[in-house]
Each structure stands twice: as structure tokens, then as C-alpha cells.
Design an enzyme around this catalytic site. Sequence first.
Site, PDB file in Angstrom:
ATOM      1  N   CYS A 134       0.907  57.367  42.031  1.00  0.00           N
ATOM      2  CA  CYS A 134      -0.070  58.175  41.284  1.00  0.00           C
ATOM      3  C   CYS A 134       0.605  58.817  40.064  1.00  0.00           C
ATOM      4  O   CYS A 134       1.578  59.572  40.218  1.00  0.00           O
ATOM      5  CB  CYS A 134      -0.645  59.230  42.204  1.00  0.00           C
ATOM      6  SG  CYS A 134      -1.947  60.179  41.440  1.00  0.00           S
ATOM      7  N   CYS A 341     -19.078  23.058  15.734  1.00  0.00           N
ATOM      8  CA  CYS A 341     -18.789  24.177  14.819  1.00  0.00           C
ATOM      9  C   CYS A 341     -20.071  24.792  14.252  1.00  0.00           C
ATOM     10  O   CYS A 341     -20.955  24.082  13.798  1.00  0.00           O
ATOM     11  CB  CYS A 341     -17.906  23.657  13.682  1.00  0.00           C
ATOM     12  SG  CYS A 341     -17.581  24.893  12.422  1.00  0.00           S
ATOM     13  N   CYS A 347     -12.137  31.221  12.281  1.00  0.00           N
ATOM     14  CA  CYS A 347     -10.843  30.533  12.393  1.00  0.00           C
ATOM     15  C   CYS A 347     -10.137  30.507  11.043  1.00  0.00           C
ATOM     16  O   CYS A 347      -8.923  30.701  10.960  1.00  0.00           O
ATOM     17  CB  CYS A 347     -11.039  29.118  12.929  1.00  0.00           C
ATOM     18  SG  CYS A 347     -12.108  28.109  11.895  1.00  0.00           S
ATOM     19  N   CYS A 351      -6.475  32.203  10.496  1.00  0.00           N
ATOM     20  CA  CYS A 351      -5.301  31.402  10.137  1.00  0.00           C
ATOM     21  C   CYS A 351      -4.799  31.774   8.746  1.00  0.00           C
ATOM     22  O   CYS A 351      -3.597  31.862   8.510  1.00  0.00           O
ATOM     23  CB  CYS A 351      -5.637  29.915  10.209  1.00  0.00           C
ATOM     24  SG  CYS A 351      -4.167  28.899   9.933  1.00  0.00           S
TER      25      CYS A 351
HETATM   26  S1  SF4 Z   1     -14.299  29.638  14.500  1.00  0.00           S
HETATM   27 FE1  SF4 Z   1     -14.102  27.938  13.075  1.00  0.00          FE
HETATM   28  S2  SF4 Z   1     -14.350  26.097  14.297  1.00  0.00           S
HETATM   29 FE2  SF4 Z   1     -15.086  27.807  15.523  1.00  0.00          FE
HETATM   30  S3  SF4 Z   1     -17.258  27.854  15.101  1.00  0.00           S
HETATM   31 FE3  SF4 Z   1     -16.338  29.269  13.658  1.00  0.00          FE
HETATM   32  S4  SF4 Z   1     -15.956  28.030  11.856  1.00  0.00           S
HETATM   33 FE4  SF4 Z   1     -16.349  26.606  13.500  1.00  0.00          FE
HETATM   34  S1  SF4 Z   2      -1.492  27.517  12.502  1.00  0.00           S
HETATM   35 FE1  SF4 Z   2      -2.420  28.438  14.305  1.00  0.00          FE
HETATM   36  S2  SF4 Z   2      -4.294  29.382  13.569  1.00  0.00           S
HETATM   37 FE2  SF4 Z   2      -3.630  27.944  11.989  1.00  0.00          FE
HETATM   38  S3  SF4 Z   2      -4.685  26.039  12.442  1.00  0.00           S
HETATM   39 FE3  SF4 Z   2      -2.730  25.911  13.458  1.00  0.00          FE
HETATM   40  S4  SF4 Z   2      -3.129  26.704  15.524  1.00  0.00           S
HETATM   41 FE4  SF4 Z   2      -4.848  27.324  14.251  1.00  0.00          FE
END
Ligand code: SF4
Ligand code: SF4
Length: 450
Positions: A134, A341, A347, A351
Site C-alpha cells: 500500500c 484507407c 499516418c 511519420c
Molecule cells: S492512418 Fe493513413 S493508412 Fe490509415 S486510414 Fe489514415 S490515411 Fe489511411
Molecule cells: S518509418 Fe515508421 S512511421 Fe514511417 S512509414 Fe516506416 S514504419 Fe511507418
Amino acid sequence: MANLYTDFAGIKSPNPFWLASAPPTNSGYQIMKAFDAGWGGAVWKTLGVPIINVSSRYGAVHYRNSRMIGFNNIELITDRPLKDNLREIESVKKRFPDHAVIASLMVETREEWHQIMRDVTNAGADGVELNFGCPHGMCERGMGSAVGQEPKVLQTIVGWVKEVATIPVIVKLTPNITDITRPAIAAAEGGADAISLINTIQSIVGVDIDHFVPYPIVDGKSTNGGYCGPAVKPIALNMLKNCTQHPQINIPVSGIGGIENWRDAVEFILLGASSVQVCTAVMHYGFGIIREMVAGLEQYMDEKGFRTIADMRGKALPNIMHWEDLNLEYKVVASINEDKCIGCQLCFTACEDGAHQAIGLSGNPLQRTPHIIEENCVGCNLCSLVCPVEECITMERRDAGNEHITWKDRTLAGNIPTSFNDELAGGIDHWVPEAEEGLGKVVARHYKVK
Ligand code: SF4
Ligand code: SF4
Ligand SMILES: Cc1cc2nc3c(=O)[nH]c(=O)nc-3n(C[C@H](O)[C@H](O)[C@H](O)COP(=O)(O)O)c2cc1C
């Protein structure tokens, strides 16, 4: 057909699902109701010299649409007289002789430990769990996590308990420590029959920004509490693995922390737990969750061909190694399924700003869909984690699969970077844009302020 019967350090229960010591195990009424619903065991709300609680006592982290992904409390041990709890332990055991009733205990002196051990044993408890976990209130009085953080003190107290114990002794550990294996080893060396982990993590879950007081609020003030619920599961799993992989810890472990469904329980068992305990999920959804937990575990075991819990216990442990033993030649890259998508571009942003500029946009400027620039992709996974569409971004293997070279191998071969500007640096051939190209590119996203 899977058999869920569990023998945990000599404590027997019809299944490995136990209620953790907490409000759901405060009374005989609750425990009888829980056993009736299908729970295999219960660790009674910690017994000791009864305390006085404050109100309010709970705080929570709500994340977006999910309530209580993390839960925090400043409650202490039982506030009920020992004689009432003992009477109820006796009646639960009479009604449910095959279920596990474990008395959680927290007292101070050697005489008190001896006395309470005799009392709960006479009441019919199948085992005891020593609450050395605790992290609020009790530790300031030299108990709870104050003991769990001091392996020598812990070992001494386990020794006192074992002087009189005739039933199995479980030691419940605190996660508020750098290396959980130290108190675990001390427990084993002190003679404990088993350990359980984790208790709650010291925390402040939030602050009332209008009145400048953290939660939960007690007459305009607050204090740190103990964190639990789904948010703590990763920490619990790691501490469990540290103990179950350790050569000096050869006693059973009861896994606790964020378990909400059969899948969570399977993960704990695969990492070496022999039983599991649940608190927050029952406080959130009630005892009825046990039905799906039992059915789900049985179905999983049947599908995998496991007949007993012991058959599946620890199956994931051989696959956890040190970083230096992982294969540096294994290469994956992201792949986007254009049919799935929805064009949200999460994404791309992740990235572009948070990884390696390996996603490009193409097509109609109003509906631009992302594509992977394979030569830039380091296979970090980030895009697949942020993508809201299941299986839309997958990671695909690109190496030939015939080489296995680890950091340890390279170190032994003298083939690792050793100076600041070493030619062997992992990112040496990896393209990055010129610094100035980053200017003027961020488009503000608009979030609604409630
Ligand atoms: S994160 Fe990228 S791959 Fe996934 S739905 Fe959105 S745009 Fe498409
Ligand atoms: S570097 Fe990482 S975030 Fe970019 S596309 Fe490749 S896996 Fe996806
Ligand atoms: C309100 C509350 C009270 C608790 N009281 C106790 C207690 O008396 N003794 C104890 O060993 N653990 C106590 N715990 C900790 C739980 O038994 C458990 O270790 C922890 O909550 C992690 O499990 P969970 O994520 O399933 O909640 C308490 C937890 C909560 C939320």
C-alpha cells in the site's frame, strides 16, 4: 476440455480468477456473491487494526471516450473490526469450502503478526497475503510499501509470520521500487510460499485547474494515491516477467494489475503467473465479468490444446530476451492497403513529424492518400499504431530471412560503432531532408475546446 482448477502454492480454487484485496472483498456478503457468480478465490480486504478513511477517496484518468483507463485511490486497509471479518471468513468458507479465501494482513509488531495469523487460520482462511504494497497512508506509519521497499525488513517480517504459519503465505509486492526482484528474492529467502504483484503505483491522477487541488479532493486538499486499472497492466507484466525469469525466484506468482478480461489473464499466465487477481475491473463493471473471463479462457485453452493452467504458464518467457540478443538483420517496412484507407492522413503526420519522413501523399489534392517511401522506412511501426483502421497498415518483412546477427555478435566481432563519428553508425546511409526544408510546412489542426 480445458480444466481451470488451480493449485496455487497449495491454495486450491476452481479457477485462477481471484478478487484482489480491495473494496470488492470488504465483506462476506460481497465475497459470497462473487463466488456465486463464478470467481474462484478472493483475497479479503486487508485486515489489521481498523482505520478511519477520508472522503472522497478515488480519482481517475478518463481518456477520450474511455472512462477509468487509470484509477487512483487514497483508501487505507479495512475500517471494520477484526471480529466481524473473522466471523464472515468463517461463514464464507463453510458455504464455499472449495473456493480460495485468502486473508490479506497488515500489522506492525511481531506479536501482532503472530496473533492475527492465528486468528485468520482459526477462522478457516486457506492462505494469507502480506500487504507490503500500500503506497499511501499506511507506509507513513511504517507499514505497506515502506516494508516492500526494504528487502531486509520484508524478509524479517516474513520470518515472523512463518514462525507460526500453518497455511501458505503469499507476499504482495509494491511496484514503487526500482528493481522488483530484490524484495521478491527477499520474500523467497524469508520462506514465503508465493508472491503476488503488483499493488498500486504511487500517483497523482490530475489537478483541478480552477481550484489548484489534485484529485481526489478532501476538503480542499489532496495527497498522492495508488494507481491501478488498465493503464498499469504494462508495468505489471514487466515486473511479473522480471520475477518469473529470475533464477532465484522459484515460488508461484499471482499476477495483478489492469486485468479486465480473459485475454489480459492469458497474457499474465503466459508470462508465468499461476493465478490472477482483479480489482478495478470489478469496481467498474461488477462481479458478472467473471462469466466471460471463464468462458473465454476455456475456449482459448481448447483452441491452443492446453489442458491445464500449468500447461500454458510461462509459454511466452523464452521469447523475452535482452535487447543485445535481438536480430539486427531482421527488416520490416510499412505497407498501406489502399482499399481500406480512409484518407485521414494520421499516418502521414506521424511519420513526417514523429518518425522518418517515409510517407508521401499523392493523387487528388482534396483526397490525397498516403504511400510508403520504402527506402526511407525504418520499420518503426508508428504509422500502423496511429492508423484508426484495423489491418490497414501492416508491417512486411523485407530481409531474406537467412541472417541472424545480434548486437552481442557484432560486439564480439569488434563490428560496432565506438566513436562519435563512426562509419559503422546505423543511420549512416539513411536519407534525411535538409534542415531548412522543414520551414513553413506545419498546417495547424483545429481542435474544439469544450
Ligand atoms: S492512418 Fe493513413 S493508412 Fe490509415 S486510414 Fe489514415 S490515411 Fe489511411
Ligand atoms: S518509418 Fe515508421 S512511421 Fe514511417 S512509414 Fe516506416 S514504419 Fe511507418
Ligand atoms: C480502492 C482500492 C483499495 C485497495 N485496497 C487494497 C488493500 O486493502 N490491500 C491490498 O493489498 N491492495 C489493495 N488495493 C490494490 C489492489 O488489490 C490491486 O493490487 C491493484 O488495484 C491493482 O489491480 P487492478 O489494476 O486490477 O485494480 C486496493 C485498490 C483499490 C483501487
